[in-house]
Write a protein that holds these residues in place. Structure first.
Motif, mmCIF file in Angstrom:
data_model
loop_
_atom_site.group_PDB
_atom_site.id
_atom_site.type_symbol
_atom_site.label_atom_id
_atom_site.label_comp_id
_atom_site.label_asym_id
_atom_site.label_seq_id
_atom_site.Cartn_x
_atom_site.Cartn_y
_atom_site.Cartn_z
ATOM 1 N N PHE A 153 -0.496 6.274 3.157
ATOM 2 C CA PHE A 153 -0.321 5.177 4.112
ATOM 3 C C PHE A 153 -0.596 5.647 5.537
ATOM 4 N N TRP B 250 -4.267 5.833 6.123
ATOM 5 C CA TRP B 250 -5.018 4.673 5.631
ATOM 6 C C TRP B 250 -5.840 4.043 6.747
ATOM 7 N N TYR C 18 0.835 -1.204 0.000
ATOM 8 C CA TYR C 18 0.000 0.000 0.000
ATOM 9 C C TYR C 18 0.870 1.256 0.000
ATOM 10 N N MET C 19 1.951 1.246 0.782
ATOM 11 C CA MET C 19 2.841 2.402 0.826
ATOM 12 C C MET C 19 3.507 2.625 -0.526
#
Length: 219
Positions: free
Chosen positions: A59, A62, A50-51
């Protein structure tokens, strides 16, 4: 000649210990392939992905509805992001220099890479404390196969401790090195940066702080 020979032997043992440390930790990869093991490492890999895909700011904000059901989880404030930072930086650096590697492979190999780095800092720490090549090489050889370290740094075990142990060894080395003389105090700044990295990586940072505090009090 004698000193040169002693250092050649010491560095040869260091190289063999590093090779052994790396080889042992790749056993699962050689047997089963480059796969992530266990539960936490899979979440850590997903968070790293995700990062990489969305950047650090996204992130940090998130909120993941797919974990801790039905409540969900604000990932940015409930993880130690140092490991994600590290793997993301390695991924982007390799992309930039023209040696791309999949994020999966990076996350699989990061524990083994950092295990080797931990051995190097163990060598430096033992040398700084004892001033003996024999002590340094013995400490490094033990660190390379130490079960407590091995179980937390096997390739595929993408968890916080795999990087944190290296950060611990680095922090202790730079702290001790900063005490060598009155002119060594700038290295204390490096120790501080290393400790900050340790804090960002694993919740066990309190043990490092306590040890340094006790040592400072004893001095």
């Amino acid at each position: 000649v004698g000193t040169l020979l002693k250092w050649m032997v010491a560095l040869s043992i260091l190289a063999m210990a590093m090779a052994k440390a790396y080889g042992i930790r790749l056993f699962a990869v050689k047997t089963y392939g480059a796969v992530i093991h266990e539960f936490d490492p899979w979440f850590n890999f997903r968070a790293t992905q995700y990062m990489v895909d969305h950047g650090y700011h996204a992130f940090n904000n998130w909120f993941d509805y797919e974990v801790w059901y039905p409540l969900g989880r604000h990932v940015g404030t409930t993880v130690y992001p140092g490991m994600m930072w590290t793997s993301s930086a390695i991924y982007h650096t390799l992309q930039d220099i023209g040696y791309p590697m999949s994020l999966n492979d990076i996350c699989v190999l990061v524990p083994a890479w950092f295990a080797v780095t931990a051995c190097i800092f163990t060598f430096l720490l033992a040398w700084e404390v004892y001033g003996s090549a024999n002590a340094a090489t013995a400490a490094t050889a033990l660190m390379s196969i130490l079960p407590a370290h091995l179980m937390r740094s096997v390739a595929g075990g993408y968890d916080n401790e795999s990087i944190a142990v290296t950060a611990i060894c680095a922090t202790f080395y730079f702290w001790v090195r900063a005490l060598r003389s009155t002119w060594s105090w700038p290295i204390g700044l490096v120790a501080g940066v290393s400790y900050i990295y340790m804090v960002a990586t694993w919740g066990g940072y309190v043990f490092v702080l306590n040890m340094i505090g006790v040592h400072a009090a004893a001095l």
